[in-house]
Enzyme design. Structure first.
Site, mmCIF file in Angstrom:
data_model
loop_
_atom_site.group_PDB
_atom_site.id
_atom_site.type_symbol
_atom_site.label_atom_id
_atom_site.label_comp_id
_atom_site.label_asym_id
_atom_site.label_seq_id
_atom_site.Cartn_x
_atom_site.Cartn_y
_atom_site.Cartn_z
ATOM 1 N N SER A 82 0.519 -1.380 0.192
ATOM 2 C CA SER A 82 -0.204 0.192 -0.476
ATOM 3 C C SER A 82 0.607 1.089 0.134
ATOM 4 O O SER A 82 1.209 1.026 -0.621
ATOM 5 C CB SER A 82 -1.008 -0.311 1.300
ATOM 6 N N ASP A 207 -9.357 -6.118 -3.920
ATOM 7 C CA ASP A 207 -9.639 -5.242 -3.073
ATOM 8 C C ASP A 207 -10.118 -3.642 -3.012
ATOM 9 O O ASP A 207 -10.434 -3.779 -4.320
ATOM 10 C CB ASP A 207 -8.175 -4.400 -3.801
ATOM 11 N N HIS A 235 -7.777 -6.379 0.238
ATOM 12 C CA HIS A 235 -6.116 -5.246 0.090
ATOM 13 C C HIS A 235 -4.981 -5.859 1.395
ATOM 14 O O HIS A 235 -3.586 -5.236 1.366
ATOM 15 C CB HIS A 235 -6.521 -4.198 0.736
#
Length: 257
Positions: A82, A207, A235
């Site tokens: 991320s 996600d 995610h």
């Protein structure tokens, strides 16, 4: 300036630096470190301002990447999840000679949606910034719930992430806000074209923060890179599917020799 928190474990001959995402810390890797430690020397890092790396406020992406590089081994595979994916990408752009391969996990070179680019609506990111000033613990918890939504083990996965956050000091509001600002403004799409090192991108089909629609767009933009989509992950694929997640990393190590 304070050192950032850095732990080295494992006995593999290949070094692997793991960078966590927004609001979190290196504890998020607990579910995969046992599988990876026999193959790699792992470098677990709390990004500046997060977890045990206190004493930092908001930082630019470049400053954060530079700070992490200062404590890194001379050469390593860099894996970023991320927000950590942007930091790892920035490291690879600044010093490709120190990066044996770049791996991004549930990450986008441009997190904010714009024109015909899928992403998080800028007003949602701005909303998170506003809510941070009101009640930042609750804001972080909402963000964690968003990360696991849709998976069969969503509740359990969210608990694992929440446990990682609550087990250590909460990041400062400044550091959290600085991280959101990076997610809201940074765009590395063109900057990463032609990156001269192996580049592996891992995604979760479910996600809600990094839409799977970006995968073919980036396949086209970065044809030398490789992408893998985990069908039932959201995610945080390393939390929901640790064994499947480690497979491409071990294959990459073999490929690097």
């Amino acid at each position: 300036m304070n050192d950032i928190w850095w732990q080295t474990i494992g006995e593999g001959d290949c070094h692997l630096v793991l960078l966590h995402g927004w609001g979190l810390n290196a504890q998020v890797w607990d579910c995969i470190t046992p599988q990876l430690a026999s193959h790699f020397t792992l470098h677990l890092v709390d990004l500046p301002g997060y977890g045990r790396s206190g004493g930092y406020g908001a930082m630019s992406l470049e400053a954060m990447a530079q700070r992490v590089l200062e404590q890194a081994p001379p050469q390593a595979v860099w894996l970023g999840w991320s927000l950590g994916g942007l930091v790892a990408s920035q490291v690879a752009m600044m010093h490709p000679e120190r990066v044996q391969a770049l791996v991004t996990v549930a990450s986008s070179p441009c997190f904010a949606a714009c024109d015909d680019w899928p992403g998080i609506k800028p007003e949602v990111l701005a909303g998170f910034q506003q809510q941070l000033s009101d009640d930042f613990q609750r804001t972080v918890e909402r963000f964690l719930a968003l990360q696991t939504m849709g998976t069969e083990s969503a509740r359990q996965d969210a608990r694992a992430l929440k446990q990682a956050v609550l087990s250590l000091p909460m990041p400062s509001a400044e550091a959290l806000n600085g991280g959101l600002e990076i997610l809201r403004t940074v765009d590395l799409r063109q900057a990463l074209v032609g990156l001269p090192i192996p580049f592996l991108r891992l995604y979760g089909r479910l996600d809600g923060l990094v839409p799977r629609k970006i995968v073919p767009l980036l396949d086209e933009l970065w044809p030398e890179s490789e992408s893998i989509l985990f069908d039932k992950a959201a995610h945080a694929p390393f939390v929901s599917h640790p064994a499947a997640f480690c497979e491409p990393l071990l294959a990459l190590k073999t490929q690097l020799g």
